[in-house]
Scaffold this motif. Structure first.
Motif, short mmCIF file in Angstrom:
data_model
loop_
_atom_site.label_atom_id
_atom_site.label_comp_id
_atom_site.label_asym_id
_atom_site.label_seq_id
_atom_site.Cartn_x
_atom_site.Cartn_y
_atom_site.Cartn_z
N ASP A 83 46.20 53.79 39.99
CA ASP A 83 47.52 53.43 40.09
C ASP A 83 47.86 52.51 41.47
O ASP A 83 47.47 52.93 42.46
CB ASP A 83 48.06 54.90 40.56
CG ASP A 83 48.29 55.82 39.25
OD1 ASP A 83 48.35 55.33 38.07
OD2 ASP A 83 48.17 56.74 39.33
N ILE A 84 48.24 51.23 41.13
CA ILE A 84 48.32 50.33 42.08
C ILE A 84 50.01 49.86 42.04
O ILE A 84 50.33 49.61 41.21
CB ILE A 84 47.50 49.01 41.90
CG1 ILE A 84 46.15 49.34 41.96
CG2 ILE A 84 47.82 48.25 42.91
CD1 ILE A 84 45.27 48.32 41.73
N LYS A 85 50.68 50.01 43.34
CA LYS A 85 51.92 49.55 43.42
C LYS A 85 52.01 48.18 44.39
O LYS A 85 51.45 48.34 45.38
CB LYS A 85 52.71 50.68 44.00
CG LYS A 85 54.33 50.35 43.81
CD LYS A 85 55.00 51.32 44.34
CE LYS A 85 56.61 50.77 44.30
NZ LYS A 85 57.40 51.79 44.55
N ILE A 86 52.56 47.13 43.98
CA ILE A 86 52.68 45.96 44.88
C ILE A 86 53.87 45.67 44.94
O ILE A 86 54.86 46.11 43.93
CB ILE A 86 51.66 44.77 44.21
CG1 ILE A 86 52.18 44.52 42.68
CG2 ILE A 86 50.16 45.15 44.10
CD1 ILE A 86 51.51 43.40 42.23
N GLU A 87 54.03 44.69 45.79
CA GLU A 87 55.44 43.99 46.04
C GLU A 87 55.72 43.30 44.75
O GLU A 87 55.04 42.48 44.20
CB GLU A 87 55.83 43.06 47.29
CG GLU A 87 55.32 44.04 48.72
CD GLU A 87 55.61 43.27 49.82
OE1 GLU A 87 55.87 42.30 49.80
OE2 GLU A 87 55.09 43.52 51.07
N ASP A 88 57.29 43.34 44.35
CA ASP A 88 57.42 42.57 43.17
C ASP A 88 57.86 41.09 43.59
O ASP A 88 58.99 40.67 44.01
CB ASP A 88 58.92 43.22 42.74
CG ASP A 88 59.41 42.42 41.37
OD1 ASP A 88 58.48 42.04 40.65
OD2 ASP A 88 60.34 42.87 41.01
N ASP A 89 56.68 40.18 43.48
CA ASP A 89 56.95 38.92 43.90
C ASP A 89 56.96 38.12 42.55
O ASP A 89 56.75 36.99 42.46
CB ASP A 89 55.72 38.24 44.35
CG ASP A 89 55.57 39.00 46.05
OD1 ASP A 89 56.64 39.27 46.30
OD2 ASP A 89 54.61 38.94 46.74
#
Length: 150
Positions: A83-89
């Motif tokens: 589970d990885i959450k990254i910024e929405d770029d």
């Protein structure tokens, strides 16, 4: 634990031999044997500690902590999901890619306009200018060579 008691025994024998011969070079036989036995015990214990530590590092046992890791089905699935959450770029990246494709398709544009604006400005260093005339520099060199030669 990794291996068996033979590893400890081998390490102890190596420790005995090394310690005995080092001690025998400057001591009597009985003192060398006692120090060799002490070396055997020390190397045996060190090998045991090394085997135990490597066993912990290479085969960790996760205790039951409420997450269900100790069940066999959970052990099979361990590491299969991340589970990885990254910024929405995503939108910004799409805009950059689209502007890069549109600009690169225009062959009649100058090279500076085909790339996306990045705020990069090339360095424009000042030109080196000679302030001394060549005759004065030549005299300085002659003066320095005269001092070194004489």
């Amino acid at each position: 634990m990794i291996g068996n008691y033979r590893i400890n025994l081998g390490a102890g024998i190596v420790g005995f031999i090394l310690t005995f011969f080092v001690a025998y070079s400057s001591n009597v036989l009985m003192t060398s044997l006692i120090r060799g036995l002490i070396g055997f015990v020390a190397w045996f214990v060190l090998a045991y500690g090394l085997r135990w530590g490597l066993g912990l590092l290479l085969n960790p046992q996760i205790e039951g902590n409420g997450y269900g890791y100790d069940s066999p089905s959970a052990q099979d699935q361990r590491g299969s999901q991340v589970d990885i959450k990254i910024e929405d770029d995503g939108q910004e990246l799409n805009d950059l890619l689209k502007s890069g494709q549109n600009a690169s398709s225009g062959d009649d544009l100058p090279p500076s306009e085909t790339k996306a604006p990045t705020g990069f400005a090339p360095l424009d260093p000042p030109k080196l200018v000679r302030t001394k005339d060549p005759e004065e520099l030549a005299q300085a060199v002659r003066h320095l060579t005269d001092k070194q030669g004489g």
